[in-house]
Design a protein around this motif. Sequence first.
Motif, PDB file in Angstrom:
ATOM      1  N   GLN A  44      -3.153   6.492  -4.046  1.00  0.00           N
ATOM      2  CA  GLN A  44      -4.455   7.028  -4.426  1.00  0.00           C
ATOM      3  C   GLN A  44      -4.357   8.450  -4.976  1.00  0.00           C
ATOM      4  OE1 GLN A  44      -3.283   7.151  -1.399  1.00  0.00           O
ATOM      5  NE2 GLN A  44      -3.740   9.229  -0.719  1.00  0.00           N
ATOM      6  N   ALA A  72       0.513   5.506   0.312  1.00  0.00           N
ATOM      7  CA  ALA A  72      -0.409   6.571   0.710  1.00  0.00           C
ATOM      8  C   ALA A  72       0.276   7.913   0.573  1.00  0.00           C
ATOM      9  CB  ALA A  72      -0.888   6.354   2.143  1.00  0.00           C
ATOM     10  N   TYR A 130       0.873  11.145  -7.942  1.00  0.00           N
ATOM     11  CA  TYR A 130       0.850   9.756  -7.504  1.00  0.00           C
ATOM     12  C   TYR A 130       2.272   9.249  -7.287  1.00  0.00           C
ATOM     13  CZ  TYR A 130      -3.864   9.818  -9.549  1.00  0.00           C
ATOM     14  OH  TYR A 130      -5.159  10.121  -9.861  1.00  0.00           O
ATOM     15  N   GLN A 136       0.845  -1.189   0.000  1.00  0.00           N
ATOM     16  CA  GLN A 136       0.000   0.000   0.000  1.00  0.00           C
ATOM     17  C   GLN A 136       0.882   1.242   0.000  1.00  0.00           C
ATOM     18  OE1 GLN A 136      -2.693  -0.499   3.374  1.00  0.00           O
ATOM     19  NE2 GLN A 136      -4.293  -1.190   1.968  1.00  0.00           N
TER      20      GLN A 136
END
Length: 125
Positions: free
Chosen positions: A117, A5, A95, A3
């Motif tokens: 995201q 962020a 991003y 992930q």
Amino acid sequence: QVQLAESGGGLVQTGGSLRLSCAASGLTFSSYTMGWFRQAPGKEYEFVGAISWAGMNSLYSDSVKGRFTISGDNAKNTVYLQMNSLKPEDTAVYYCAVDNRSPLPGANPSLYDYWGQGTQVTVSS
């Protein structure tokens, strides 16, 4: 599970600075190539810069070279994009992404397997 962020986006005036952060989990960013891309409304992804930590090779687009710098904090497993001398044309969603195969930084979005995201950066004139 990997992930990413992003954070740190916002509204800034022309000539100002912002620092974007990309916190990684599920991987140790210093083992991979980390890239930054941006996408303005109605446009395709645009390469901003990337760095391969193993050999400390970096690559920046001509449009940001000399103004943007990628760095990282191993302890926080976080990559940063320092953006200085911002221009209205830098306005976009930014991003971060991971390329877990290439030993050198590349500009092609298809090289990157994991994406965050995004965070909005708006530069007012």
